[in-house]
Design a protein around this motif. Structure first.
Motif, PDB file in Angstrom:
ATOM      1  N   LEU A 246     -44.121  54.758  37.243  1.00 41.04           N
ATOM      2  CA  LEU A 246     -42.916  54.954  38.035  1.00 41.04           C
ATOM      3  C   LEU A 246     -42.831  54.016  39.233  1.00 41.04           C
ATOM      4  O   LEU A 246     -41.746  53.696  39.706  1.00 41.04           O
ATOM      5  N   GLU A 247     -43.993  53.582  39.739  1.00 41.31           N
ATOM      6  CA  GLU A 247     -44.004  52.713  40.921  1.00 41.31           C
ATOM      7  C   GLU A 247     -44.615  51.369  40.558  1.00 41.31           C
ATOM      8  O   GLU A 247     -45.760  51.307  40.086  1.00 41.31           O
ATOM      9  N   PRO A 248     -43.891  50.276  40.739  1.00 45.21           N
ATOM     10  CA  PRO A 248     -44.431  48.963  40.361  1.00 45.21           C
ATOM     11  C   PRO A 248     -45.602  48.559  41.247  1.00 45.21           C
ATOM     12  O   PRO A 248     -45.707  48.990  42.398  1.00 45.21           O
ATOM     13  N   ILE A 249     -46.476  47.735  40.687  1.00 34.47           N
ATOM     14  CA  ILE A 249     -47.557  47.169  41.485  1.00 34.47           C
ATOM     15  C   ILE A 249     -47.034  45.892  42.144  1.00 34.47           C
ATOM     16  O   ILE A 249     -45.964  45.389  41.784  1.00 34.47           O
ATOM     17  N   ILE A 250     -47.783  45.378  43.108  1.00 28.10           N
ATOM     18  CA  ILE A 250     -47.426  44.111  43.753  1.00 28.10           C
ATOM     19  C   ILE A 250     -48.457  43.068  43.332  1.00 28.10           C
ATOM     20  O   ILE A 250     -49.670  43.323  43.405  1.00 28.10           O
TER      21      ILE A 250
ATOM     22  N   SER B 250     -40.139  42.602  37.923  1.00 32.03           N
ATOM     23  CA  SER B 250     -40.238  42.034  36.580  1.00 32.03           C
ATOM     24  C   SER B 250     -41.181  42.860  35.718  1.00 32.03           C
ATOM     25  O   SER B 250     -42.032  43.591  36.235  1.00 32.03           O
ATOM     26  N   GLU B 251     -41.024  42.726  34.407  1.00 31.04           N
ATOM     27  CA  GLU B 251     -41.972  43.308  33.460  1.00 31.04           C
ATOM     28  C   GLU B 251     -42.975  42.212  33.098  1.00 31.04           C
ATOM     29  O   GLU B 251     -42.606  41.197  32.499  1.00 31.04           O
ATOM     30  N   ILE B 252     -44.227  42.409  33.443  1.00 30.75           N
ATOM     31  CA  ILE B 252     -45.246  41.366  33.251  1.00 30.75           C
ATOM     32  C   ILE B 252     -46.254  41.815  32.198  1.00 30.75           C
ATOM     33  O   ILE B 252     -46.715  42.968  32.200  1.00 30.75           O
TER      34      ILE B 252
ATOM     35  N   ALA C   8     -43.737  45.029  37.925  1.00 31.12           N
ATOM     36  CA  ALA C   8     -44.445  44.423  39.056  1.00 31.12           C
ATOM     37  C   ALA C   8     -43.476  43.655  39.951  1.00 31.12           C
ATOM     38  O   ALA C   8     -42.485  43.099  39.486  1.00 31.12           O
ATOM     39  N   ILE C   9     -43.793  43.647  41.225  1.00 34.95           N
ATOM     40  CA  ILE C   9     -43.057  42.846  42.202  1.00 34.95           C
ATOM     41  C   ILE C   9     -43.910  41.630  42.524  1.00 34.95           C
ATOM     42  O   ILE C   9     -45.082  41.758  42.909  1.00 34.95           O
ATOM     43  N   ILE C  10     -43.358  40.442  42.344  1.00 37.89           N
ATOM     44  CA  ILE C  10     -44.116  39.206  42.563  1.00 37.89           C
ATOM     45  C   ILE C  10     -43.810  38.679  43.967  1.00 37.89           C
ATOM     46  O   ILE C  10     -42.647  38.448  44.322  1.00 37.89           O
ATOM     47  N   LYS C  11     -44.872  38.512  44.771  1.00 42.74           N
ATOM     48  CA  LYS C  11     -44.719  37.972  46.126  1.00 42.74           C
ATOM     49  C   LYS C  11     -45.810  36.940  46.370  1.00 42.74           C
ATOM     50  O   LYS C  11     -46.857  36.945  45.710  1.00 42.74           O
TER      51      LYS C  11
END
Length: 337
Positions: free
Chosen positions: A38-42, A2-4, A72-75
């Motif tokens: 280029l690389e999303p955060i978690i 997602s774009e946060i 970002a990746i939401i976990k």
């Protein structure tokens, strides 16, 4: 993914890292301005905001670059999982100091004692040796906060930044020098002069033995001592007979330079003083029969076996330091022989 909105994301309160390299953040920020992130955060959801789990430097650099949103990746992670993930991720990149690793390990053992009742169980679950974990925890518990400010990780060549000291040297000082003022003074000297670990050990011994001399005096004494090279007992006679006139090492004490006098030791006592004639870097694959002969009268194949016995493997692409020397003075070796 997602774009946060960056305003909804907060730093990781469980991050073991006590400081962030501004130069590295600047580099990442410049890259983000040019190419984007280029690389999303978690991240993980915390009430009405998100918290960084992995990628805090990228998060900070994105803020610095003026981004409004970030991929970002939401976990969902528990606090325990966040600590474990940060510890493993940063250790694999060798980004954390021993102190920061020790802080992680201590928190896991204190807050999650059911899962991590002992250092051994922690090693089993996280995949690290118990001796290594014990060193990390000792660094966190025994190195004072004042000295921790001077501790940094080394680069790929084993060098710490200017004005900083490695965790192991700091721990040696913390364990052996009891007076806090002398600890700090010695740490500053080591950080400024880039004193080797072996010399740090010598200095701390002198601090214990001679209470009247200042730290600067003891440092100068050790600096003026000849550098040492440790040899096997089987190499002593070839050196004394002038057959072995070359030794190759993976790393080199800064004191060892052309024209320097070095002490040839087994462990103790020294059996000879040597004069360094020449130092050069050479790939193992470029070693010749003449090199092998200078190493102790070997053929090249024999020397390869000697090297593998000492260092585990023969990598033709590995660059080593070759030191060509001659005898300056033979010591009394009756007690050794």
């Amino acid at each position: 993914m997602s774009e946060i909105d960056l305003r909804r994301i907060k730093p990781n309160r469980l991050n073991p890292r006590s400081s962030f390299d501004k130069e590295k953040i600047d580099e990442i920020s410049k890259s983000i301005k040019k190419f984007g992130l280029l690389e999303p955060i978690i991240i993980r959801k915390k009430n009405d905001y998100y918290e960084v789990v992995v990628g805090e430097r990228r998060y900070r650099a994105a803020k610095q670059a003026g981004l409004d949103k970030i991929p970002a990746i939401i976990k969902q992670f528990s606090d325990k999982e966040v600590i474990e993930l940060n510890l493993i991720e940063n250790i694999e990149r060798e980004d954390l100091t021993d102190i920061e690793k020790g802080k992680c390990c201590t928190k896991l053992m204190e807050d999650y004692s059911t899962d991590y009742p002992t250092i051994f169980s922690m090693g089993e679950k996280l995949g690290f040796g118990t001796t290594t974990i014990h060193r990390w925890i000792s660094a966190f518990r025994e190195i004072s906060p004042e000295i921790q400010k001077y501790v940094a990780t080394a680069d790929e060549r084993g060098r710490t930044p200017i004005g900083k000291i490695a965790s192991r040297e700091a721990l040696i000082i913390a364990k052996t020098v009891k007076e806090p003022s002398k600890q700090l003074e010695l740490v500053k000297e080591v950080a400024e002069k880039k004193i080797t670990r072996d010399d740090v050990i010598k200095i701390t011994k002198k601090v214990q033995q001679d209470k009247n001399k200042s730290i600067k005096e003891l440092v100068e004494e050790v600096e003026q001592e000849p550098a040492e090279l440790i040899f096997r007992l089987s190499h002593m006679k070839p050196i004394l007979d002038g057959i072995k006139i070359q030794t190759s090492r993976k790393s080199l004490d800064p004191k060892i330079r052309e024209g320097a006098i070095i002490r040839a030791n087994l462990w103790q006592p020294a059996f000879a003083d040597l004069i360094v004639k020449k130092i050069e870097k050479k790939k193992l694959g470029d070693f010749t029969e003449e090199d092998a002969k200078r190493e102790g009268g070997y053929t090249l194949e024999e020397f390869k076996e000697v090297w593998k016995n000492l260092h585990g493997n023969w990598d033709p692409n590995e660059t080593v330091n070759t030191i060509i020397f001659k005898i300056k003075k033979k010591k009394n070796i009756e007690m050794i022989v």
